[in-house]
Design a protein around this motif. Sequence first.
Motif, mmCIF file in Angstrom:
data_model
loop_
_atom_site.group_PDB
_atom_site.id
_atom_site.type_symbol
_atom_site.label_atom_id
_atom_site.label_comp_id
_atom_site.label_asym_id
_atom_site.label_seq_id
_atom_site.Cartn_x
_atom_site.Cartn_y
_atom_site.Cartn_z
ATOM 1 N N UNK A 9 26.668 39.084 14.938
ATOM 2 C CA UNK A 9 27.695 38.951 15.983
ATOM 3 C C UNK A 9 27.262 37.932 17.036
ATOM 4 N N UNK A 10 26.013 38.057 17.484
ATOM 5 C CA UNK A 10 25.489 37.134 18.502
ATOM 6 C C UNK A 10 25.538 35.692 18.007
ATOM 7 N N UNK A 11 25.093 35.474 16.772
ATOM 8 C CA UNK A 11 25.088 34.120 16.214
ATOM 9 C C UNK A 11 26.494 33.540 16.182
ATOM 10 N N UNK A 12 27.441 34.325 15.667
ATOM 11 C CA UNK A 12 28.823 33.839 15.568
ATOM 12 C C UNK A 12 29.369 33.506 16.953
ATOM 13 N N UNK A 13 29.120 34.386 17.915
ATOM 14 C CA UNK A 13 29.637 34.198 19.274
ATOM 15 C C UNK A 13 29.047 32.943 19.922
ATOM 16 N N UNK A 14 27.724 32.795 19.835
ATOM 17 C CA UNK A 14 27.070 31.673 20.508
ATOM 18 C C UNK A 14 27.320 30.350 19.800
ATOM 19 N N UNK A 15 27.471 30.390 18.475
ATOM 20 C CA UNK A 15 27.718 29.140 17.760
ATOM 21 C C UNK A 15 29.136 28.624 17.995
ATOM 22 N N UNK A 20 26.870 24.317 27.105
ATOM 23 C CA UNK A 20 25.904 25.176 27.779
ATOM 24 C C UNK A 20 26.548 26.140 28.762
ATOM 25 N N UNK A 21 27.565 25.697 29.513
ATOM 26 C CA UNK A 21 28.158 26.584 30.526
ATOM 27 C C UNK A 21 28.740 27.837 29.893
ATOM 28 N N UNK A 22 29.408 27.661 28.760
ATOM 29 C CA UNK A 22 29.995 28.810 28.079
ATOM 30 C C UNK A 22 28.883 29.724 27.539
ATOM 31 N N UNK A 23 27.818 29.105 27.017
ATOM 32 C CA UNK A 23 26.685 29.910 26.514
ATOM 33 C C UNK A 23 26.020 30.686 27.655
ATOM 34 N N UNK A 24 25.911 30.047 28.822
ATOM 35 C CA UNK A 24 25.302 30.711 29.983
ATOM 36 C C UNK A 24 26.130 31.923 30.385
ATOM 37 N N UNK A 25 27.464 31.781 30.361
ATOM 38 C CA UNK A 25 28.345 32.918 30.687
ATOM 39 C C UNK A 25 28.163 34.038 29.666
ATOM 40 N N UNK A 26 28.107 33.662 28.382
ATOM 41 C CA UNK A 26 27.906 34.648 27.318
ATOM 42 C C UNK A 26 26.578 35.382 27.508
ATOM 43 N N UNK A 27 25.569 34.618 27.884
ATOM 44 C CA UNK A 27 24.233 35.185 28.089
ATOM 45 C C UNK A 27 24.272 36.269 29.169
ATOM 46 N N UNK A 81 16.793 39.047 26.794
ATOM 47 C CA UNK A 81 16.216 40.246 26.185
ATOM 48 C C UNK A 81 17.272 40.959 25.329
ATOM 49 N N UNK A 82 18.531 40.992 25.808
ATOM 50 C CA UNK A 82 19.609 41.619 25.030
ATOM 51 C C UNK A 82 19.765 40.913 23.679
ATOM 52 N N UNK A 83 19.647 39.585 23.688
ATOM 53 C CA UNK A 83 19.756 38.829 22.433
ATOM 54 C C UNK A 83 18.546 39.071 21.537
ATOM 55 N N UNK A 84 17.393 39.256 22.147
ATOM 56 C CA UNK A 84 16.203 39.588 21.359
ATOM 57 C C UNK A 84 16.371 40.969 20.721
ATOM 58 N N UNK A 85 16.899 41.934 21.483
ATOM 59 C CA UNK A 85 17.133 43.276 20.949
ATOM 60 C C UNK A 85 18.141 43.230 19.807
ATOM 61 N N UNK A 86 19.183 42.388 19.949
ATOM 62 C CA UNK A 86 20.168 42.253 18.871
ATOM 63 C C UNK A 86 19.482 41.795 17.586
ATOM 64 N N UNK A 87 18.475 40.935 17.742
ATOM 65 C CA UNK A 87 17.767 40.386 16.584
ATOM 66 C C UNK A 87 16.807 41.390 15.943
ATOM 67 N N UNK A 88 16.224 42.287 16.736
ATOM 68 C CA UNK A 88 15.154 43.141 16.194
ATOM 69 C C UNK A 88 15.536 44.602 15.977
ATOM 70 N N UNK A 108 20.850 30.167 18.179
ATOM 71 C CA UNK A 108 21.859 30.555 19.173
ATOM 72 C C UNK A 108 22.269 29.374 20.056
ATOM 73 N N UNK A 109 21.533 28.259 19.946
ATOM 74 C CA UNK A 109 21.812 27.102 20.782
ATOM 75 C C UNK A 109 21.207 27.229 22.170
#
Length: 134
Positions: A9-15, A20-27, A81-88, A108-109
């Motif tokens: 899900x994270x990969x699809x969303x970030x890709x 960068x601005x949109x990725x920062x908001x997602x983050x 950290x949330x993205x790291x948790x999604x991965x592990x 994730x870009x």
Amino acid sequence: MTLPADAVTALATFQEAAGWEQRARLLMQWGDRLPALGDEDKVDANRVHGCESQVWLVGSLQDGHWQFAASSDARLIRGLVALLLARVNGLSASELKQVDLPQWFNQLGLGRQLSPSRSNGLNAVLQRMQELAP
């Protein structure tokens, strides 16, 4: 190695993010969705050392698969950290040892946005996960 559902899900969303601005908001949004840790978990024993920001990490083994929860006092770090948790989350101990942190954030870009100190901090979090999962 297959990715956990949250990581897919994270990969699809970030890709799909445009720039960068949109990725920062997602983050920030991913960080905001991170379940809060209780005060009983925000103790020195759970603190990840090596991070400039305060990060707390707890983990538990469920049917051979690790589940981690974490929190940080810094909003950007919470998102990373949330993205790291999604991965592990959901990985076995042996799969956890194979996680390539720079590759994950590059996919994730977000790789270029990781300053050396943030990168070191996330590596410290991953290292702590691997210590909890012998």
